[in-house]
Design a protein around this motif. Structure first.
Motif, PDB file in Angstrom:
ATOM      1  N   CYS A 114      -3.605   6.105   0.329  1.00  0.00           N
ATOM      2  CA  CYS A 114      -4.651   5.316   0.983  1.00  0.00           C
ATOM      3  C   CYS A 114      -5.655   6.216   1.709  1.00  0.00           C
ATOM      4  O   CYS A 114      -5.279   7.097   2.479  1.00  0.00           O
ATOM      5  CB  CYS A 114      -4.020   4.344   1.974  1.00  0.00           C
ATOM      6  SG  CYS A 114      -5.254   3.384   2.876  1.00  0.00           S
ATOM      7  N   LYS A 115      -6.956   5.970   1.446  1.00  0.00           N
ATOM      8  CA  LYS A 115      -8.021   6.752   2.096  1.00  0.00           C
ATOM      9  C   LYS A 115      -8.663   5.961   3.235  1.00  0.00           C
ATOM     10  O   LYS A 115      -9.704   6.344   3.745  1.00  0.00           O
ATOM     11  CB  LYS A 115      -9.102   7.119   1.071  1.00  0.00           C
ATOM     12  CG  LYS A 115      -8.574   7.887  -0.130  1.00  0.00           C
ATOM     13  CD  LYS A 115      -8.449   9.364   0.157  1.00  0.00           C
ATOM     14  CE  LYS A 115      -8.096  10.168  -1.075  1.00  0.00           C
ATOM     15  NZ  LYS A 115      -6.719  10.569  -1.172  1.00  0.00           N
ATOM     16  N   LYS A 116      -8.100   4.812   3.549  1.00  0.00           N
ATOM     17  CA  LYS A 116      -8.572   3.956   4.657  1.00  0.00           C
ATOM     18  C   LYS A 116     -10.048   3.572   4.495  1.00  0.00           C
ATOM     19  O   LYS A 116     -10.810   3.516   5.456  1.00  0.00           O
ATOM     20  CB  LYS A 116      -8.343   4.642   6.005  1.00  0.00           C
ATOM     21  CG  LYS A 116      -6.889   5.061   6.195  1.00  0.00           C
ATOM     22  CD  LYS A 116      -6.679   5.832   7.462  1.00  0.00           C
ATOM     23  CE  LYS A 116      -5.289   6.412   7.522  1.00  0.00           C
ATOM     24  NZ  LYS A 116      -5.164   7.755   6.974  1.00  0.00           N
ATOM     25  N   CYS A 117     -10.453   3.326   3.267  1.00  0.00           N
ATOM     26  CA  CYS A 117     -11.861   3.000   3.003  1.00  0.00           C
ATOM     27  C   CYS A 117     -12.197   1.547   3.353  1.00  0.00           C
ATOM     28  O   CYS A 117     -13.359   1.205   3.550  1.00  0.00           O
ATOM     29  CB  CYS A 117     -12.178   3.256   1.531  1.00  0.00           C
ATOM     30  SG  CYS A 117     -11.246   2.184   0.409  1.00  0.00           S
ATOM     31  N   GLY A 118     -11.193   0.680   3.371  1.00  0.00           N
ATOM     32  CA  GLY A 118     -11.425  -0.715   3.752  1.00  0.00           C
ATOM     33  C   GLY A 118     -11.862  -1.633   2.621  1.00  0.00           C
ATOM     34  O   GLY A 118     -12.126  -2.817   2.851  1.00  0.00           O
ATOM     35  N   VAL A 119     -11.927  -1.126   1.395  1.00  0.00           N
ATOM     36  CA  VAL A 119     -12.364  -1.973   0.272  1.00  0.00           C
ATOM     37  C   VAL A 119     -11.406  -3.158   0.088  1.00  0.00           C
ATOM     38  O   VAL A 119     -11.822  -4.281  -0.191  1.00  0.00           O
ATOM     39  CB  VAL A 119     -12.457  -1.134  -1.028  1.00  0.00           C
ATOM     40  CG1 VAL A 119     -12.655  -2.023  -2.247  1.00  0.00           C
ATOM     41  CG2 VAL A 119     -13.610  -0.141  -0.915  1.00  0.00           C
ATOM     42  N   CYS A 120     -10.127  -2.912   0.279  1.00  0.00           N
ATOM     43  CA  CYS A 120      -9.143  -4.003   0.113  1.00  0.00           C
ATOM     44  C   CYS A 120      -9.403  -5.112   1.138  1.00  0.00           C
ATOM     45  O   CYS A 120      -9.335  -6.300   0.813  1.00  0.00           O
ATOM     46  CB  CYS A 120      -7.719  -3.477   0.228  1.00  0.00           C
ATOM     47  SG  CYS A 120      -7.404  -2.558   1.733  1.00  0.00           S
TER      48      CYS A 120
ATOM     49  N   CYS B 115      -9.026  -1.750  -5.039  1.00  0.00           N
ATOM     50  CA  CYS B 115      -8.782  -0.456  -4.372  1.00  0.00           C
ATOM     51  C   CYS B 115      -9.253   0.691  -5.262  1.00  0.00           C
ATOM     52  O   CYS B 115      -8.763   0.868  -6.374  1.00  0.00           O
ATOM     53  CB  CYS B 115      -7.287  -0.287  -4.059  1.00  0.00           C
ATOM     54  SG  CYS B 115      -6.910   1.383  -3.477  1.00  0.00           S
ATOM     55  N   PRO B 116     -10.215   1.493  -4.774  1.00  0.00           N
ATOM     56  CA  PRO B 116     -10.756   2.557  -5.631  1.00  0.00           C
ATOM     57  C   PRO B 116      -9.854   3.783  -5.714  1.00  0.00           C
ATOM     58  O   PRO B 116     -10.166   4.715  -6.423  1.00  0.00           O
ATOM     59  CB  PRO B 116     -12.081   2.897  -4.946  1.00  0.00           C
ATOM     60  CG  PRO B 116     -11.912   2.505  -3.520  1.00  0.00           C
ATOM     61  CD  PRO B 116     -10.905   1.395  -3.476  1.00  0.00           C
ATOM     62  N   HIS B 117      -8.747   3.784  -4.973  1.00  0.00           N
ATOM     63  CA  HIS B 117      -7.898   4.984  -4.941  1.00  0.00           C
ATOM     64  C   HIS B 117      -6.497   4.729  -5.505  1.00  0.00           C
ATOM     65  O   HIS B 117      -5.578   5.504  -5.235  1.00  0.00           O
ATOM     66  CB  HIS B 117      -7.831   5.518  -3.506  1.00  0.00           C
ATOM     67  CG  HIS B 117      -9.181   5.844  -2.950  1.00  0.00           C
ATOM     68  ND1 HIS B 117      -9.912   6.925  -3.366  1.00  0.00           N
ATOM     69  CD2 HIS B 117      -9.966   5.182  -2.044  1.00  0.00           C
ATOM     70  CE1 HIS B 117     -11.084   6.942  -2.734  1.00  0.00           C
ATOM     71  NE2 HIS B 117     -11.137   5.896  -1.930  1.00  0.00           N
TER      72      HIS B 117
ATOM     73  N   PHE C 180      -6.984  -3.817   9.047  1.00  0.00           N
ATOM     74  CA  PHE C 180      -6.603  -2.686   9.899  1.00  0.00           C
ATOM     75  C   PHE C 180      -6.141  -3.248  11.234  1.00  0.00           C
ATOM     76  O   PHE C 180      -6.807  -4.119  11.802  1.00  0.00           O
ATOM     77  CB  PHE C 180      -7.812  -1.767  10.119  1.00  0.00           C
ATOM     78  CG  PHE C 180      -8.247  -1.038   8.879  1.00  0.00           C
ATOM     79  CD1 PHE C 180      -7.564   0.089   8.454  1.00  0.00           C
ATOM     80  CD2 PHE C 180      -9.328  -1.490   8.129  1.00  0.00           C
ATOM     81  CE1 PHE C 180      -7.958   0.773   7.300  1.00  0.00           C
ATOM     82  CE2 PHE C 180      -9.723  -0.812   6.986  1.00  0.00           C
ATOM     83  CZ  PHE C 180      -9.039   0.314   6.565  1.00  0.00           C
TER      84      PHE C 180
ATOM     85  N   ALA D 194      -4.222   2.909  -4.622  1.00  0.00           N
ATOM     86  CA  ALA D 194      -3.215   2.987  -3.554  1.00  0.00           C
ATOM     87  C   ALA D 194      -2.418   1.690  -3.398  1.00  0.00           C
ATOM     88  O   ALA D 194      -1.516   1.624  -2.558  1.00  0.00           O
ATOM     89  CB  ALA D 194      -3.898   3.332  -2.236  1.00  0.00           C
ATOM     90  N   ILE D 195      -2.785   0.666  -4.164  1.00  0.00           N
ATOM     91  CA  ILE D 195      -2.080  -0.617  -4.009  1.00  0.00           C
ATOM     92  C   ILE D 195      -1.329  -0.948  -5.287  1.00  0.00           C
ATOM     93  O   ILE D 195      -1.896  -0.894  -6.385  1.00  0.00           O
ATOM     94  CB  ILE D 195      -3.061  -1.759  -3.645  1.00  0.00           C
ATOM     95  CG1 ILE D 195      -3.824  -1.395  -2.373  1.00  0.00           C
ATOM     96  CG2 ILE D 195      -2.303  -3.079  -3.470  1.00  0.00           C
ATOM     97  CD1 ILE D 195      -4.797  -2.441  -1.887  1.00  0.00           C
TER      98      ILE D 195
ATOM     99  N   PRO E  95      -4.393  -0.193   6.124  1.00  0.00           N
ATOM    100  CA  PRO E  95      -4.342  -1.611   6.497  1.00  0.00           C
ATOM    101  C   PRO E  95      -2.924  -2.160   6.332  1.00  0.00           C
ATOM    102  O   PRO E  95      -2.103  -1.584   5.604  1.00  0.00           O
ATOM    103  CB  PRO E  95      -5.285  -2.271   5.487  1.00  0.00           C
ATOM    104  CG  PRO E  95      -6.095  -1.168   4.913  1.00  0.00           C
ATOM    105  CD  PRO E  95      -5.282   0.071   5.000  1.00  0.00           C
TER     106      PRO E  95
ATOM    107  N   ILE F   6       0.838  -1.207   0.000  1.00  0.00           N
ATOM    108  CA  ILE F   6       0.000   0.000   0.000  1.00  0.00           C
ATOM    109  C   ILE F   6       0.875   1.260   0.000  1.00  0.00           C
ATOM    110  O   ILE F   6       1.827   1.362   0.781  1.00  0.00           O
ATOM    111  CB  ILE F   6      -0.934   0.003   1.236  1.00  0.00           C
ATOM    112  CG1 ILE F   6      -1.951  -1.140   1.086  1.00  0.00           C
ATOM    113  CG2 ILE F   6      -1.653   1.340   1.402  1.00  0.00           C
ATOM    114  CD1 ILE F   6      -2.814  -1.385   2.309  1.00  0.00           C
TER     115      ILE F   6
HETATM  116  S1  SF4 Z   1      -8.798  -0.070  -0.660  1.00  0.00           S
HETATM  117 FE1  SF4 Z   1      -7.081   1.272  -1.089  1.00  0.00          FE
HETATM  118  S2  SF4 Z   1      -7.624   3.210  -0.202  1.00  0.00           S
HETATM  119 FE2  SF4 Z   1      -9.026   1.712   0.652  1.00  0.00          FE
HETATM  120  S3  SF4 Z   1      -8.032   1.067   2.565  1.00  0.00           S
HETATM  121 FE3  SF4 Z   1      -7.340  -0.340   1.002  1.00  0.00          FE
HETATM  122  S4  SF4 Z   1      -5.432   0.557   0.244  1.00  0.00           S
HETATM  123 FE4  SF4 Z   1      -6.487   2.146   1.366  1.00  0.00          FE
END
Ligand code: SF4
Ligand code: SF4
Length: 280
Positions: free
Chosen positions: A220-226, A264-266, A239, A268-269, A247, A215
């Motif tokens: 990372c926006k800490k959205c939790g989708v991953c 990941c919608p941002h 997390f 970030a991965i 996470p 990550i």
């Molecule tokens: S899906 Fe992407 S943005 Fe969202 S918590 Fe995971 S790494 Fe962060």
């Protein structure tokens, strides 16, 4: 557009259990199994697990939503996943494969890469031949793509150039002409990962050179989708401090399906290739 042509929209939400040759099963959308003819329309993109996603990989979309995760746990590496994709293609049997490479995706595909203009639209009744032409266009050896290799062995199509006729608006051309006229030799596929099988595979099995997701904290926006998308029981990414920090991965649990990277919608991965023993 669909309404204009009186075409009903199918949601692929109801699935049918279909046994596979290896004794497992796939939950395939009934709409895909029961239709008069399936036409598969894919985008030309790189893919962290299978190197590319084009004609063959597109049919994973015929697995209904929640069962996609199950597929990744049942087929946790590129080879077994490719085997499954071939069988899935044989079961849903599209009549025509179209791949849209007008604007393709390079780099961190299939969702976080960069757009690149290729200006091509590929069509074939043979998905392996189509993906082979895709490979030539992006200067990637077709035999480095597991779905091509197993696709030919299992009878879905061919990746051998002497059995593929490439027809363009200018008539039939050779693979070399194709590359020269339409190819992009600088297209960013991961050439270190895209290699023939060999001695390095043992090191990969031992975890020395294994690719892994990581990550980029600033993105990372800490959205939790991953975390939600991780198919591993108990989660290989989670997390560990509420949502105050991004996470973290448990690489011992991670099966390298790269669902987290894909979802990941941002963006970030990323997938880090071939970790060396002294790298974190
Ligand atoms: S899906 Fe992407 S943005 Fe969202 S918590 Fe995971 S790494 Fe962060
Ligand atoms: S952490 Fe990511 S790559 Fe690893 S198993 Fe979970 S979803 Fe797959």
């Amino acid at each position: 557009m669909l309404e204009k042509h009186n075409v009903p929209l199918k949601d692929f939400l109801t699935s049918e259990r279909v046994e596979t040759a290896d004794g497992k099963f796939l939950m395939i959308a009934k709409d895909a199994l029961d239709c008069d003819a399936l036409i598969s329309v894919s985008k030309m993109k790189t893919h962290a697990l299978e190197r590319i996603t084009g004609a063959v990989k597109n049919q994973y979309g015929c697995i209904s939503g929640v069962y996609k995760k199950l597929g990744h746990t049942q087929y946790p590496n590129a080879e077994s996943f490719a085997h499954m994709l071939i069988e899935l293609n044989q079961k849903v049997a599209p009549r025509l494969y179209i791949c849209d490479g007008i604007v393709a995706m390079e780099g961190n595909g299939p969702t976080s890469g960069d757009p690149v203009s290729m200006g091509v639209l590929l069509m074939s009744t043979d998905p392996i031949a189509l993906d082979t032409v895709f490979c030539h266009l992006v200067n990637l050896d077709p035999s480095y793509v597991p779905t091509n290799l197993y696709g030919e062995t299992l009878g879905l199509g061919t990746w051998h150039d002497d059995r593929i006729e490439i027809v363009t608006a200018d008539g039939t051309i050779s693979e070399k002409e194709l590359k020269r006229k339409y190819g992009n030799p600088n297209f960013n596929v991961d050439r270190r990962k895209a290699r023939k099988k060999g001695a390095l595979d043992l090191l990969e099995i031992l975890g020395v050179f294994q690719s892994r997701p990581y990550i980029i904290e600033e993105k990372c926006k800490k959205c939790g989708v991953c975390v939600e998308s991780c198919p591993v029981e108990g989660k290989a990414v989670r997390f560990d401090n509420g949502r105050r920090n991004p996470p973290v991965y448990d690489y011992k649990k991670c099966i390298r399906c790269f669902c987290c990277q894909e979802m990941c919608p941002h963006q970030a991965i990323q997938v880090k290739k071939h970790r060396l023993p002294w790298e974190k």
